[in-house]
Design a protein around this motif. Structure first.
Motif, PDB file in Angstrom:
ATOM      1  N   ILE A  39       0.796  -1.214  -0.047  1.00  0.00           N
ATOM      2  CA  ILE A  39       0.066   0.159   0.039  1.00  0.00           C
ATOM      3  C   ILE A  39       0.863   1.330   0.071  1.00  0.00           C
ATOM      4  O   ILE A  39       0.712   2.230  -0.737  1.00  0.00           O
ATOM      5  N   TYR A  52       2.563   1.820  -3.263  1.00  0.00           N
ATOM      6  CA  TYR A  52       1.362   2.182  -4.281  1.00  0.00           C
ATOM      7  C   TYR A  52       1.083   3.550  -3.929  1.00  0.00           C
ATOM      8  O   TYR A  52       1.042   4.414  -5.118  1.00  0.00           O
ATOM      9  N   THR A  67      -1.668   5.662 -13.428  1.00  0.00           N
ATOM     10  CA  THR A  67      -1.585   4.179 -13.739  1.00  0.00           C
ATOM     11  C   THR A  67      -0.363   3.916 -14.693  1.00  0.00           C
ATOM     12  O   THR A  67       0.606   4.921 -14.974  1.00  0.00           O
ATOM     13  N   LEU A  75       0.400 -12.609  -2.490  1.00  0.00           N
ATOM     14  CA  LEU A  75       0.720 -11.146  -2.498  1.00  0.00           C
ATOM     15  C   LEU A  75       1.688 -10.390  -3.654  1.00  0.00           C
ATOM     16  O   LEU A  75       1.763  -9.609  -4.320  1.00  0.00           O
ATOM     17  N   TYR A 103       1.743 -11.800  -6.442  1.00  0.00           N
ATOM     18  CA  TYR A 103       1.129 -11.901  -7.584  1.00  0.00           C
ATOM     19  C   TYR A 103       0.218 -10.374  -7.837  1.00  0.00           C
ATOM     20  O   TYR A 103       0.345 -10.038  -9.070  1.00  0.00           O
ATOM     21  N   LEU A 104      -0.305  -9.983  -6.697  1.00  0.00           N
ATOM     22  CA  LEU A 104      -1.017  -8.927  -6.834  1.00  0.00           C
ATOM     23  C   LEU A 104      -0.044  -7.702  -7.061  1.00  0.00           C
ATOM     24  O   LEU A 104      -0.578  -6.889  -8.007  1.00  0.00           O
ATOM     25  N   HIS A 149       0.568  -7.855 -10.786  1.00  0.00           N
ATOM     26  CA  HIS A 149      -0.389  -8.010 -11.920  1.00  0.00           C
ATOM     27  C   HIS A 149      -1.538  -7.049 -11.708  1.00  0.00           C
ATOM     28  O   HIS A 149      -2.170  -6.528 -12.509  1.00  0.00           O
ATOM     29  N   VAL A 150      -1.935  -6.709 -10.309  1.00  0.00           N
ATOM     30  CA  VAL A 150      -3.096  -6.020 -10.143  1.00  0.00           C
ATOM     31  C   VAL A 150      -2.728  -4.540  -9.580  1.00  0.00           C
ATOM     32  O   VAL A 150      -3.333  -3.736 -10.188  1.00  0.00           O
ATOM     33  N   VAL A 151      -2.071  -4.428  -8.567  1.00  0.00           N
ATOM     34  CA  VAL A 151      -1.954  -3.142  -7.824  1.00  0.00           C
ATOM     35  C   VAL A 151      -1.334  -2.134  -8.774  1.00  0.00           C
ATOM     36  O   VAL A 151      -1.858  -0.944  -9.169  1.00  0.00           O
ATOM     37  N   HIS A 209      -1.489  -1.930 -12.062  1.00  0.00           N
ATOM     38  CA  HIS A 209      -2.250  -1.811 -13.113  1.00  0.00           C
ATOM     39  C   HIS A 209      -3.666  -1.271 -12.638  1.00  0.00           C
ATOM     40  O   HIS A 209      -4.721  -1.433 -13.572  1.00  0.00           O
ATOM     41  N   SER A 210      -3.844  -0.874 -11.357  1.00  0.00           N
ATOM     42  CA  SER A 210      -5.172  -0.455 -10.961  1.00  0.00           C
ATOM     43  C   SER A 210      -4.810   1.348 -11.070  1.00  0.00           C
ATOM     44  O   SER A 210      -4.042   1.618 -11.855  1.00  0.00           O
ATOM     45  N   VAL A 211      -6.125   2.065 -10.748  1.00  0.00           N
ATOM     46  CA  VAL A 211      -5.998   3.246 -11.035  1.00  0.00           C
ATOM     47  C   VAL A 211      -5.809   3.959  -9.656  1.00  0.00           C
ATOM     48  O   VAL A 211      -6.721   3.676  -8.902  1.00  0.00           O
ATOM     49  N   ARG A 212      -4.751   5.127  -9.806  1.00  0.00           N
ATOM     50  CA  ARG A 212      -4.498   5.418  -8.643  1.00  0.00           C
ATOM     51  C   ARG A 212      -5.327   6.628  -8.134  1.00  0.00           C
ATOM     52  O   ARG A 212      -4.905   7.816  -8.264  1.00  0.00           O
TER      53      ARG A 212
END
Lengths: 544, 544
Positions: free
Chosen positions: A54, A57, A64, A92, A94-95, A98-100, A102-105
């Protein structure tokens, strides 16, 4: 993953009993639910990993990554269920890959295009508490204190908006028969719930007819001698009213959209005419909808006049203040909501300008007995005469988001919210001034609060734009330019404003104008961030 | 609270600009949103306090306190908004005193009365991540990776239930035009969404008629020459179908409830008759509803036969597997869901037997294009031809709960879920055996999965009960006794089972029987906990 058995002390899952067929899976699962000291110790370590993700991020200012969407989609194309439990650390990782990223900040100071913002830090912590308590607000048997807490939070918001006398709240705040408001998953359901109440109230039981809820809409219209039911508001009503009209059986075509004036406020004579037209067609006006903060430009409808017209027509007056409601906290800006207290029902979103995480809308009712028109009961749950909140709500089981609302009201206080609102509006004025100071931009609508629409004018058109002499064909070209600009900006990922299409009166009614749309709500967004976003747009435009 | 300014380094809220009127409020608010190292340090300390509250809470085995409800309500009777921001530590103290202990410990091993359970520890941590990311799934511009992640999680669940060929999933999993499922705030909205799709499909556009969504329900029935619309299922349909029928304009009276057999499964001849009756009355059967795990007893309807009847009638076949769906994970129990793959739509709840926190339901569709019948668009959001998930959902903005679903599928895996399901059913059998071993209790319905209904028989009636010779008046007395018993047990707070009223066929159809209802799903609930709950009930009964 390790199959070593952890010391499960307090509440033990017995993995042995199940027999050999599970091959040690019991130990893995026991560990996930365990409450031993070892479990607490491991949880703290894992929690630290999550916190690091977090923090990393949140530190980045970019909105992004610029990853290609189809490439991103391809990373999520496996549809087979994983067979074995995966290790938390692996997941974690993986997240984090691949996920965190490419999320939208949505917390980025340069993400000023939608109604999602940075949040106060305590919501993360209390969000965790909410999940740990895992209360179900549908009934007292699965929530207890948090049901009362929810009623209190709703009463506080109700009082801020309606400002009835102290005695009113003392009477209704914890009274089983009263419903000051309902927490919903979002503003859409709040609007749906409001229109459902309005529909059921307008077409309720009478003369041996059991009412629309019991008999159905066709029977109800027939009984009352109406040819249809209608909802009237401005052309800028949120699309959730279409969802509502569709779902409630009213029909999209019976959402009557009245034109707006230059300031994007409903035209009152046109509203009056629309009501008269419905009467002439023998259509029942279920509700008149006023908007406090239109999605596109933040405009506020003339509520007192609308309320009077609705009352005269015997229609329910609903106010959609999903965005603008929290101006109630501000001494300087509260006057913009004048007439809001005339609403029969009122939508306000927690996850917008109340700075709560996604997933909390509210509908508030002037009449604490109105929601009786949607009351349901069941033997196993939501018993009659109980405190069960699920008796009067479209949703059933739902989380204790009320905890976060209650917390924010206390931890920010009226003055904290006032500061946030005042600052957001001040910075929006700063942005409008900055835009006006740059010949490349044109402010399209003077912001009523903190939503600002503008556009880029390519050099050859600037003079004509300044003189207000752009033709329809000029506008078409400029529209295309702004659409491309916003798409390039979005794809690049460094900054973000959104895009919409306005029917501005500036160039005659028929001209659709593509607008860049800024929503200034994030307290982390400073003046330098606003300049950064505008400069980024200028850079992009220069390369186009 | 302290007004000392923290070192806000990265993204600074400028509290000074706002002017003296805010009296230092800016510093307080800046601290709540700050991302400096000092902020992270303070957050960790506060997080530790929250964790302590959670750990203390989870350690207690009692379900709740025995506080008087009106006394509890009185603690939440202030409706005035707090003016100044409150200190976080003070607020936590408040929660720890007034809210947390008087919540319902849904994770307690002795809370075996509702469908809420202990959760795997990772959901707390990932819940925090979800709040920190604060993605809004309504559109790609506010979610991106998590939109694809959501589609993947839904595809995995879809495949578990429908088991279409690999190629089907490869084609639809990330295809903009396809909707394998929709995440909703809960099972109620999943059922509402399913019936909405069914209604719109059955009364869609034809012959120059724009369809029910556009024209409204009365026009649609008129166009098609129907006198009404109906939904048919067993008398044990969840009350959310009443909410749906009311909201969708169908009318509660057009929810047709067919009787059930001794095993609480719909009576097929009666269903056939109900369909024929609708036809005779010129009512359009919008949907036939099958249940996988009735709320009261966990019964499973005969799905294959129902599917065939629905198909023959041209009706949509909806399966409400909110509770029972996760039996799909279990090799031993999957056969109980036979025919589930015939569903046109299917509800399953994440926050029930998928061990996710409150707030996640799902509806899955056999036809990936069905949800087109509820499609909406708006300029500023959910654009046509986009990946925006909000195009086809009743809700609008909504949280990234998909992250938790995706996580649980990976962190528990098929085998982890299988273990949980198998264990729950095994322990339910243990409880049934324990009840049968005690002369004081009577098992009312043989559990089909892990919901068990039983009652206490006071001594004077035991012989007649055993012989199946209780009269209606006997049952009335026993009903009163069980109702009182459950209320005393609930008030005491140490243990919990719920209560419902069954129309059991055991004593003739007309006899309502008050049942104690156990739901065995918590992996922390062991055999000793079950014994503890039963012994507690015996103790209570002995004092009555």
């Amino acid at each position: 993953m390790s199959q070593k058995k952890s010391k499960v002390r307090d509440h033990q899952i017995d993995p042995g009993r199940h027999g050999a067929s599970h091959n040690g899976i019991g130990e893995s699962i026991a560990k996930l639910f365990a409450r031993s000291e070892a479990a607490v110790f491991r949880e703290r370590a894992d929690e630290a990993s999550v916190s690091r993700i977090i923090e990393r991020y949140c530190r980045e200012p970019d909105v992004t990554t610029d990853i290609d969407l189809s490439a991103l989609a391809e990373r999520f194309n496996q549809s087979e269920v994983p067979t074995e439990p995966c290790d938390f650390a692996d997941y974690l990782d993986y997240l984090a890959e691949h996920v965190v990223p490419h999320s939208v900040r949505t917390c980025s100071p340069r993400f000023i295009g939608h109604m999602t913002s940075a949040l106060p830090y305590f919501v993360k912590l209390l969000g965790k508490l909410m999940v740990a308590l895992n209360q179900n607000q549908v009934k007292l048997e699965t929530s207890k204190a948090l049901s009362f807490c929810e009623r209190q939070a709703l009463a506080i918001v109700h009082r801020l908006l309606f400002d009835f006398p102290e005695g009113f709240y003392a009477q209704h705040i914890q009274r089983r028969e009263s419903t000051l408001g309902i927490i919903t998953s979002g503003g859409t359901l709040a609007n749906v719930t409001a229109l459902l109440c309005a529909r059921n109230f307008c077409l309720g039981p009478s003369n041996g007819f059991a009412g629309v809820e019991e008999e159905g809409l066709a029977e109800a219209l027939d009984h009352y001698g109406y040819k249809g039911a209608a909802v009237i508001g401005s052309s800028l009503m949120h699309y959730s009213f279409e969802k509502a009209a569709g779902a409630l059986g009213i029909g999209l075509r019976n959402i009557i959209k009245v034109p707006v004036d230059r300031d994007h406020r409903i035209e009152l004579p046109a509203l009056e005419q629309a009501i008269a037209d419905c009467r002439a067609r023998r259509e029942r006006v279920i509700a008149v909808v006023g908007i406090v903060g239109t999605t596109e430009t933040g405009a506020v409808d003339p509520l007192p006049e609308m309320a009077a017209m609705a009352r005269k027509a015997g229609a329910h007056f609903h106010v959609d203040a999903a965005w603008g409601g929290p101006l109630m906290f501000s001494t300087s800006h509260r006057h913009k909501l004048a007439g809001i207290e005339e609403a029969d029902s009122l939508t306000i979103d927690g996850h917008k300008q109340m700075y709560l995480p996604m997933g909390i809308g509210m509908v508030l009712f002037r009449n604490p007995h109105l929601a009786k028109v949607i009351e349901k009961q069941a033997q196993y749950v939501v018993r009659a005469r109980s405190y069960d909140l699920g008796r009067r709500s479209l949703e059933g089981s739902r989380p204790g988001m009320a905890l976060l609302l209650h917390a924010a009201l206390n931890l920010l206080g009226r003055k904290g919210y006032e500061f946030l609102i005042d600052e957001a509006i001040r910075k929006t004025q700063y942005m409008a001034d900055s835009l006006r100071a740059r010949p490349e931009f044109e402010v399209l609508v003077e912001p009523a609060m903190n939503i600002l629409t503008y556009r880029y004018i390519p050099e050859p058109w600037r003079e004509r734009a300044a003189a207000g002499e752009l033709t329809e064909s000029d506008n078409r070209i400029i529209n295309g330019f702004n659409e491309r600009l916003q798409k390039i900006q979005r794809r690049a990922g460094r900054t973000f404003v959104s895009r919409t299409t306005l029917n501005t009166t500036r160039y005659g009614k028929a001209v659709p104008v593509v607008a860049l749309r800024a929503v200034i709500a994030n307290p982390l967004t400073g003046e330098p961030d606003i300049d950064y976003v505008l400069n980024h747009q200028l850079q992009i435009a220069a390369t186009m």
